[in-house]
Design an enzyme around this catalytic site. Structure first.
Site, PDB file in Angstrom:
ATOM      1  N   ARG A 230      -4.112 -10.303   4.505  1.00 54.71           N
ATOM      2  CA  ARG A 230      -4.426 -10.241   3.070  1.00 54.71           C
ATOM      3  C   ARG A 230      -3.204  -9.676   2.354  1.00 54.71           C
ATOM      4  O   ARG A 230      -2.754  -8.571   2.664  1.00 54.71           O
ATOM      5  CB  ARG A 230      -5.654  -9.352   2.851  1.00 54.71           C
ATOM      6  CG  ARG A 230      -6.152  -9.287   1.417  1.00 54.71           C
ATOM      7  CD  ARG A 230      -7.378  -8.386   1.335  1.00 54.71           C
ATOM      8  NE  ARG A 230      -7.966  -8.374  -0.008  1.00 54.71           N
ATOM      9  CZ  ARG A 230      -7.601  -7.533  -0.980  1.00 54.71           C
ATOM     10  NH1 ARG A 230      -6.649  -6.639  -0.746  1.00 54.71           N
ATOM     11  NH2 ARG A 230      -8.190  -7.586  -2.172  1.00 54.71           N
TER      12      ARG A 230
ATOM     13  N   LYS B 218       0.812  -1.218   0.000  1.00 50.40           N
ATOM     14  CA  LYS B 218       0.000   0.000   0.000  1.00 50.40           C
ATOM     15  C   LYS B 218       0.846   1.268   0.000  1.00 50.40           C
ATOM     16  O   LYS B 218       2.020   1.273   0.343  1.00 50.40           O
ATOM     17  CB  LYS B 218      -0.975  -0.017   1.180  1.00 50.40           C
ATOM     18  CG  LYS B 218      -2.108  -1.012   0.946  1.00 50.40           C
ATOM     19  CD  LYS B 218      -3.275  -0.832   1.881  1.00 50.40           C
ATOM     20  CE  LYS B 218      -4.448  -1.710   1.433  1.00 50.40           C
ATOM     21  NZ  LYS B 218      -5.595  -1.619   2.337  1.00 50.40           N
TER      22      LYS B 218
END
Length: 278
Positions: A256, A221
């Site tokens: 995840r 991210k």
């Protein structure tokens, strides 16, 4: 603590790995890499071989500024793959969607989990999820994907995220979804600044103490890119693995991620230390 996935009851004695499988042309990390069905299937096989416990199949990007995808297009992207993964490969499949029609169809095709960035707030989503019998992952997001990163503000980010998720879990329980089928996700990067994300990661035990399995998605991210001085997506592997380790040490039960093999290896070490004899 345990997690019910379909007919399976998984004791959470070690963190579970959820591999990301986006069939979208515009996802922030691997957009376009798996729009081809055979490429997506090969990548799914590879993640399973590397140790993924769950495969999260998505047909609509939720990156900041992402455009919405019509329902029929999303169904075409996800249903054939869900059916193949759950049927032929026997994989545990999660569907990453906010549309009730896609939820219902994917569960009928073999998905055992619904991963919704809106936490079942879209019209009809809560009812569709409850009637499907699937496990649900409820994620916190401030705003919506197209505007969520435009000056997000909180008074107390940890308390506000926790309270929101607990209220959504309460509504799920009232709709008939058993506690063992509810997972909470604080939603890193979804309507949060870097400071908000770091505070949430540090305070993750606050959410973990509530007794629900906590899912964390930090893989590749932008917050990691910022911390690394602007490194691009493809250069965030080590930071992603480090973030996964911190998340598990702070109470996360499901990670995840995109890079399954590296994450599996790192978390094996964490589990070995946690379960070492006295």
């Amino acid at each position: 603590m345990y997690l019910q996935l379909g007919k399976e009851r998984l004791e959470l004695s070690r963190p579970l790995i959820m591999g990301v499988l986006n069939r979208t042309p515009d996802s922030f990390s691997d957009g376009g890499a798996y729009t081809d069905f055979d490429a997506a299937l090969a990548h799914a096989r590879a993640m399973l071989d590397e140790g993924a416990d769950i495969l999260d199949v998505g047909g609509e990007s939720t990156r900041p500024g992402a455009a919405p995808v019509p329902m029929q297009k999303e169904l075409r992207r996800v249903l054939p793959l869900v059916e193949r993964l759950a049927g032929e490969l026997g994989a545990r499949v999660s569907v990453d969607t906010s549309k009730p029609e896609v939820m219902s169809a994917a569960v009928k095709a073999g998905a055992v989990m619904i991963n919704d960035v809106y936490a079942l707030r879209q019209p009809g989503a809560l009812e569709a999820a409850a009637s499907s019998g699937a496990t649900v992952c409820l994620m916190h997001m401030l705003g919506e994907p197209r505007s969520m990163q435009q000056d997000p503000r909180y008074i107390d980010v940890t308390a506000e995220v926790r309270d929101f998720l607990l209220e959504r879990a309460r509504l799920c329980a009232a709709a008939g979804i058993p506690r063992g089928r509810i997972v909470l996700d604080p939603g890193f990067g979804f309507g949060k600044t870097l400071a908000h994300n770091l505070t949430l990661l540090k305070d993750l035990p606050v959410l973990a103490r509530e007794g629900y399995p906590v899912l964390v998605g930090l893989s590749r991210k932008s917050m990691l890119g910022t911390l690394l001085g602007g490194k691009p997506v493809e250069q965030r592997l080590y930071a992603s693995v480090a973030a996964a380790v911190v998340a598990v040490l702070n109470g996360a039960e499901i990670i995840r991620c995109h890079d399954v093999a590296a994450t599996v290896d790192a978390l094996k070490v964490v589990s070995a230390v946690a379960n070492a004899p006295l």
